[in-house]
Scaffold this motif. Sequence first.
Motif, short mmCIF file in Angstrom:
data_model
loop_
_atom_site.label_atom_id
_atom_site.label_comp_id
_atom_site.label_asym_id
_atom_site.label_seq_id
_atom_site.Cartn_x
_atom_site.Cartn_y
_atom_site.Cartn_z
N PHE B 220 33.75 38.38 41.87
CA PHE B 220 32.60 38.97 41.18
C PHE B 220 31.35 38.91 42.03
O PHE B 220 30.48 38.07 41.80
CB PHE B 220 32.37 38.24 39.86
CG PHE B 220 33.45 38.50 38.85
CD1 PHE B 220 34.02 39.75 38.73
CD2 PHE B 220 33.87 37.49 38.00
CE1 PHE B 220 35.01 40.00 37.79
CE2 PHE B 220 34.86 37.73 37.06
CZ PHE B 220 35.44 38.99 36.95
N THR B 221 31.27 39.78 42.99
CA THR B 221 30.05 39.80 43.80
C THR B 221 29.48 41.20 43.82
O THR B 221 30.18 42.20 43.64
CB THR B 221 30.33 39.40 45.26
OG1 THR B 221 31.14 40.42 45.87
CG2 THR B 221 31.05 38.06 45.34
N ASP B 222 28.19 41.23 44.04
CA ASP B 222 27.47 42.49 44.21
C ASP B 222 28.12 43.32 45.31
O ASP B 222 28.34 44.52 45.17
CB ASP B 222 26.03 42.11 44.57
CG ASP B 222 25.26 43.25 45.16
OD1 ASP B 222 24.67 44.01 44.38
OD2 ASP B 222 25.27 43.38 46.39
N GLU B 223 28.46 42.65 46.36
CA GLU B 223 29.06 43.27 47.54
C GLU B 223 30.33 44.06 47.20
O GLU B 223 30.47 45.23 47.51
CB GLU B 223 29.39 42.18 48.55
CG GLU B 223 30.34 42.56 49.65
CD GLU B 223 29.59 42.92 50.91
OE1 GLU B 223 28.46 42.43 51.06
OE2 GLU B 223 30.14 43.70 51.72
N MET B 248 27.27 40.88 38.29
CA MET B 248 27.08 41.06 39.73
C MET B 248 27.77 42.34 40.19
O MET B 248 27.24 43.10 40.97
CB MET B 248 27.64 39.86 40.49
CG MET B 248 26.94 38.56 40.17
SD MET B 248 25.18 38.60 40.60
CE MET B 248 24.59 37.14 39.73
N LEU B 251 25.70 45.25 39.28
CA LEU B 251 24.60 45.48 40.22
C LEU B 251 25.09 46.31 41.39
O LEU B 251 24.42 47.24 41.85
CB LEU B 251 24.04 44.15 40.74
CG LEU B 251 23.12 43.34 39.83
CD1 LEU B 251 22.73 42.04 40.52
CD2 LEU B 251 21.88 44.14 39.47
#
Lengths: 341, 341
Positions: B220-223, B248, B251
């Motif tokens: 779960f990352t923005d990236e 995230m 985003l």
Amino acid sequence: MKLKEFAKQLGLSPTTVSRALSGYPEVSEVTRARVVQEAVRLGYRPNVNAVRLKTGRVGAIGVVMGRASEFHFAEFMAGMAERLITEDTDILVIPMANPEYDAEMQLYRRLAESQRVDAIIVHSPRPNDQRIALLHELGMPFLVHGRSDIDVPHPWLDIDNEGAVRRATSHLIDLGHTRIAMINGREGATYALHRDIGYRSALQSRGIEVDPQLIANGNFTDELGFRFARSFLEQPKRPTAFVAGSMMTALGIYRAARSLGLQIGRDVSVIAHDDVFPYLTADNMAPSLSATRSSMRAAGTRCADLVLQLLAGRSPTEIHELWPVELILRESTGPVRMPQT
Amino acid sequence: MKLKEFAKQLGLSPTTVSRALSGYPEVSEVTRARVVQEAVRLGYRPNVNAVRLKTGRVGAIGVVMGRASEFHFAEFMAGMAERLITEDTDILVIPMANPEYDAEMQLYRRLAESQRVDAIIVHSPRPNDQRIALLHELGMPFLVHGRSDIDVPHPWLDIDNEGAVRRATSHLIDLGHTRIAMINGREGATYALHRDIGYRSALQSRGIEVDPQLIANGNFTDELGFRFARSFLEQPKRPTAFVAGSMMTALGIYRAARSLGLQIGRDVSVIAHDDVFPYLTADNMAPSLSATRSSMRAAGTRCADLVLQLLAGRSPTEIHELWPVELILRESTGPVRMPQT
DNA sequence: ATATTTTCTCAAATCGATTTCAATTTTGGC
DNA sequence: GCCAAAATTGAAATCGATTTGAGAAAATAT
């Protein structure tokens, strides 16, 4: 499986077994090897609580968990964890219910006296932080993450907040900005004070007057970033640049600017402090965010390391580490373009 | 100050003092009151390690800290802390260095056998999670945050991931979307599986074929949110809606859409799962984010509560809590508008 | 006044290791 | 081959509490 039993199985005395496992020199290598090997095979592990009672060591480092900035806290702990994984040391998280000063002092006192931790890490110290005086007085080993100017010697690790913000602000001035807003952390903590000093000194050294209307303090949330930025940008003489305390704040500023039709990096420049989160990176924001950067995780790792040194006997008074902060320029900063006010 | 010494000062035996402080009925109220009062006055506190050794009770709940999703972890712990603040129970954070399966099992085994915690909370269980079997076998009290379908009885608290995603997906279908992308968590965990099931069943029950090209799994990352969204949106038959696993991720999706000139809520709809963070709220995103919502913090509080009940003797087999998930519609979802491909 | 309960208190065993001090075995020098 | 020195090993004390089993004191019953 107890020591006594295990020793009997090996045909040795508990003494010898204990020594073999703890690495004392009085036991022959042949015996030690055999003991270690058998311990693995039979699954013998000394009872932690017995060891702790006897040796007086608890094997845990305490950190008090405040209410604010959980995301920093988690990164810091993850960093600590990285270092402690190889030691037989745990992290004890102590919740703080009541952020009132008296209650907080009581909490630290109880913690120090409870003998549940070997050392304590103190976060977000204030300039004159009585927790430090208390721990010092009680003789409880501790490390401060941040700094205090209290006149009690204390080991600390801090980043150069003042220098970082000064450079960030100076850079914005270099780009022609003169109305530079500052969204800082909550008042009271030393780091917020240092950042404030860095901001002011950068402005003053360039002959720019500090406008209190452009300074705000508050928690590091997207929400507050938005609110402050929005109110600043709606002023008649709006700021053309922002210095912000966190990534979350920056997200809020981006949103505020966008909501007013302003383009980040062109109409409004932003530099924020990046504590380096794996889930949200400055480089990935749109436009990418110029930032002062220092890894919270690395700080956690190093703090754990320093605490271990402290417990191993290193003198507290000689532990002072000031970490430099990088300034990384990306797309969110650009030369000033005067607003058509 | 030791028990013996303290008892002598009071003119009592250690036995009586110990009983008085632990609340045993054999000691008269008058005596107890005196002992308690004097303990406070003289600052006597039983040595934790001695108590632990003797009673076998530790007064701590263990949580293993993995590497991924620190931000969830911190919120959960903050929730636990809220509940435990009134008890005499600590949270012990055990770092996990090596995410490999064998190493992980070893860690849990050591933890369970080391008597450093009274109970363990297991996170992100897998469908057939051997940690559960192990803890069960070892007789170590534990609570699973999430679920597993392993055939070993285990107490758990979980949110209705399947239902939540089914509703989210259904809602998008109601709005006319048929090409709905799914950015899920990492494969392997039960919750990701449940969400996948919810997604598929919603589509299938409406006669829409599942397109594997529109499904992605990852942290779960923005990236990753950005990368997956971007690659999906660049497909010739791009999706018109997204279901995402975290804020995230959302985003990242927002950013991807914007970078392609697509407007969220009009050209692309998004529903993400919101674990309710104080520093980043769905309502504050621009445009505000439609979300399935369930408080991670509340889960932490309740889990702590359930663990305490477990330790107080409540039967593990009767603890099963499935929390409903709210679906909150905001601006990021709207009726489908066909891309002009 | 004596017998019986009830209430309170205590000496000593226990939890499972570490470590001191003394005893035993090996090694090395002559 | 003998003796001193070095290398090993072990018995018992210790860490600081809890708790068992039993005894003394007080309260109640006969």
